[in-house]
Design a protein around this motif. Structure first.
Motif, short mmCIF file in Angstrom:
data_model
loop_
_atom_site.label_atom_id
_atom_site.label_comp_id
_atom_site.label_asym_id
_atom_site.label_seq_id
_atom_site.Cartn_x
_atom_site.Cartn_y
_atom_site.Cartn_z
N LEU A 105 -9.53 21.17 -0.96
CA LEU A 105 -8.92 20.03 -1.66
C LEU A 105 -10.02 19.20 -2.33
CD1 LEU A 105 -6.27 18.48 -2.23
CD2 LEU A 105 -6.67 17.21 -0.11
N GLN A 106 -9.77 18.86 -3.59
CA GLN A 106 -10.75 18.06 -4.33
C GLN A 106 -10.52 16.57 -4.08
OE1 GLN A 106 -10.58 18.38 -8.61
NE2 GLN A 106 -12.71 17.79 -8.85
N SER A 107 -11.63 15.85 -3.80
CA SER A 107 -11.53 14.41 -3.54
C SER A 107 -11.23 13.64 -4.83
CB SER A 107 -12.84 13.89 -2.94
OG SER A 107 -13.91 14.08 -3.86
N SER A 108 -10.86 12.40 -4.66
CA SER A 108 -10.50 11.55 -5.80
C SER A 108 -11.72 11.26 -6.69
CB SER A 108 -9.93 10.21 -5.30
OG SER A 108 -9.75 9.30 -6.36
N SER A 109 -11.44 10.84 -7.91
CA SER A 109 -12.50 10.45 -8.84
C SER A 109 -12.94 9.00 -8.61
CB SER A 109 -12.02 10.59 -10.29
OG SER A 109 -11.66 11.91 -10.57
N TYR A 110 -12.29 8.32 -7.66
CA TYR A 110 -12.60 6.91 -7.40
C TYR A 110 -12.94 6.71 -5.94
CZ TYR A 110 -10.28 6.39 -11.90
OH TYR A 110 -9.94 6.50 -13.21
N HIS A 111 -13.74 5.68 -5.69
CA HIS A 111 -14.08 5.33 -4.32
C HIS A 111 -12.88 4.71 -3.62
CE1 HIS A 111 -18.41 6.06 -4.40
NE2 HIS A 111 -18.41 5.59 -5.64
N GLY A 112 -12.82 4.93 -2.31
CA GLY A 112 -11.81 4.28 -1.49
C GLY A 112 -10.40 4.80 -1.66
N LEU A 113 -10.23 6.03 -2.19
CA LEU A 113 -8.88 6.60 -2.36
C LEU A 113 -8.74 7.89 -1.55
CD1 LEU A 113 -8.22 6.09 -6.19
CD2 LEU A 113 -7.45 4.69 -4.26
N THR A 114 -7.50 8.19 -1.18
CA THR A 114 -7.22 9.33 -0.32
C THR A 114 -6.38 10.36 -1.07
OG1 THR A 114 -7.27 7.95 1.67
CG2 THR A 114 -6.12 10.08 1.83
N LYS A 115 -6.79 11.63 -0.98
CA LYS A 115 -5.99 12.76 -1.51
C LYS A 115 -5.39 13.48 -0.30
CE LYS A 115 -6.10 14.46 -5.29
NZ LYS A 115 -7.23 15.01 -6.05
N THR A 116 -4.09 13.82 -0.37
CA THR A 116 -3.39 14.47 0.74
C THR A 116 -2.67 15.72 0.26
OG1 THR A 116 -3.03 12.35 1.84
CG2 THR A 116 -1.64 14.18 2.55
N SER A 117 -2.84 16.79 1.00
CA SER A 117 -2.07 18.02 0.74
C SER A 117 -1.13 18.24 1.92
CB SER A 117 -3.00 19.22 0.58
OG SER A 117 -2.25 20.39 0.35
N VAL A 118 0.18 18.21 1.64
CA VAL A 118 1.18 18.43 2.69
C VAL A 118 1.33 19.94 2.91
CG1 VAL A 118 3.57 18.08 3.39
CG2 VAL A 118 2.35 16.30 2.09
N VAL A 119 1.25 20.35 4.16
CA VAL A 119 1.34 21.78 4.51
C VAL A 119 2.68 22.01 5.22
CG1 VAL A 119 0.26 23.69 5.74
CG2 VAL A 119 -1.16 21.84 4.77
#
Length: 447
Positions: A105-119
């Motif tokens: 999973l690729q992290s966000s382009s901004y600081h302090g943000l969360t990326k989530t992949s639902v499995v």
């Protein structure tokens, strides 16, 4: 194995039927067994403080708990799916017991943000989280150093504004060194040597100068790795202080001013003035302006406000009237002059000293028939020749200054008509006495 072959064939048929929907990244696979499709639970370890715009591969989990011989559909909402360490081109597949799953999973382009992949695996759901670190980088700031500070005096720095942090991020601001130094946070003095700050907070520092001349004290403010120092340097030691007065002799009712110079020149020159005889002459303690009151003498003293042991004094004499200043020399200007017959000019005098009292000047000519002079120094050329004009000091005729004047008169001028190359006529005149040729209009004596 036969079941897997049949299932894979079903997947191929399904993909062929979905060719018209090229924009969908998540594909639902039919044919996976739904009965007994609840695996044992598993988790993906979340990633925190991730760098921005970077891919993170999750831990690998083993599938278990499915009914024997059962396959289940697995689907992720974001990222890249890996089954048995093989990267898939889609986000959907089928798995069975003992298969392994992982997600990139690729992290966000901004600081302090969360990326989530639902499995989603059968009836079970979990997720994989990649959260970027909060932006705690602070923009640099600058404190203005103080020089020539007073001894043992508290000074406050300029105020700086915090910027560069991520929204809502708070970091610690800490003082390093500087005994007795304090932080001013948003206008409030902080008792401890550290404080939590965020964007747009305002900070300043207080620091007490040294008790010794020419000494520097320093304190450093550190905010999440960004450091800036504030220094206070006391003035150099005053080696000497000299007082001097513009006019040491003044008439009753008049004023003069006392000034000072210090050594070294970069030492502070702030002083307090005082008079030892205010009945004769008083002095403004800040400006050094002396006002005379009655005849006598007064000593004006300048005392350094930085070092009261350093003083300078001058004596002022108050008189009912000032003695006259004798004239010592006279210079006539211009000293050399050439005049035409009948021409007049004014001569000026320069006297020394300039403050001489009402000098009386008498003018005289060595040859009045050639050059005449009046009482104001106006000279008139009377006839050809030379004359010396002298300005005398009436009170001492030995003090004088002179100018030398020559009078020229052009005679025997004869007009001559000549023709220029363009055919125009030019009238000239020839001075037979001085052997000069003039254009007639400019030749003296031509009428």
């Amino acid at each position: 194995m036969l079941i897997r072959i049949v299932t894979l064939f079903t997947i191929v048929i399904f993909f062929l039927s979905c060719q018209g929907d090229a924009g969908s990244e998540t594909t639902s696979i039919s044919g996976a067994t739904s009965s007994g499709a609840t695996p044992s639970s598993f988790t993906f370890t979340p990633v925190y403080n991730a760098e921005i715009n970077k891919y993170y591969l999750s831990n690998e989990v083993n599938i278990s708990g499915l009914a024997k011989g059962t396959q289940a559909q697995v689907q992720i909402s974001d990222g890249i799916l890996f089954v048995n360490a093989e990267e898939l081109e889609t986000r959907t597949s089928v798995v069975e017991n003992n298969d392994t799953l992982s997600i990139k999973l690729q992290s966000s382009s901004y600081h302090g943000l969360t990326k989530t992949s639902v499995v989603t695996l059968g009836d079970f759901k979990t997720h994989y989280v990649v959260a970027t670190a909060e932006d705690k980088s602070v923009n640099s700031f600058d404190f203005h150093d103080i020089i020539d500070a007073r001894l043992n005096t508290e000074y406050q720095s300029n105020t700086v504004t915090i910027s560069g942090l991520g929204g809502g991020v708070r970091v610690n601001a800490t003082l390093l060194g500087g005994i007795g130094a304090k932080i001013i946070h948003n206008g409030v003095e902080i008792e401890s040597n550290s404080v939590m700050v965020q964007n747009y907070d305002e900070l300043a520092i207080t620091l007490t100068s040294s008790q010794e001349p020419g000494t520097t004290k320093q304190v450093t403010l550190s905010i999440n790795g960004v450091e800036e120092s504030f220094t206070v340097t006391t003035h150099p030691e005053i080696s000497s202080l000299l007082a001097f007065v513009a006019e040491e002799k003044i008439v009753v009712g008049n004023s003069t001013v006392v000034s000072v110079s210090v050594n070294p020149s970069n030492a502070p020159a702030d002083v307090i003035y005082s008079s030892d005889n205010n009945l004769v002459a008083s002095v403004d303690s800040n400006t050094g302006i002396v006002t005379s009151k009655t005849q006598g003498t007064a000593t004006i003293t300048a005392t350094s406000t930085f070092d009261p042991t350093k003083k300078g004094s001058v004596t002022v004499y108050v008189l009912t009237s000032l003695p006259s200043t004798p004239l010592t020399s006279i210079t006539v200007s211009p000293e050399n002059l050439v005049l035409d017959s009948g021409e007049s000019k004014k001569l000026d005098t320069i006297i020394t000293p300039h403050e001489s009292d009402n000098p009386k000047i008498i003018w005289g000519s060595s040859n009045p028939q050639v050059v005449a002079v009046d009482s104001d120094g106006n000279v008139t050329a009377e006839a050809p020749g030379k004359a010396t004009i002298t300005a005398y000091n009436k009170d001492d005729m030995n003090i004088k200054g002179s100018a030398f004047i020559t009078v020229e008169v052009y005679e025997q001028l004869n007009k001559i008509a000549t023709v220029d190359t363009d055919g125009s006529v030019i009238t000239t005149a020839f001075d037979a006495v001085n052997d000069h040729l003039f254009v007639a209009d400019s030749a003296p004596g031509i009428k």
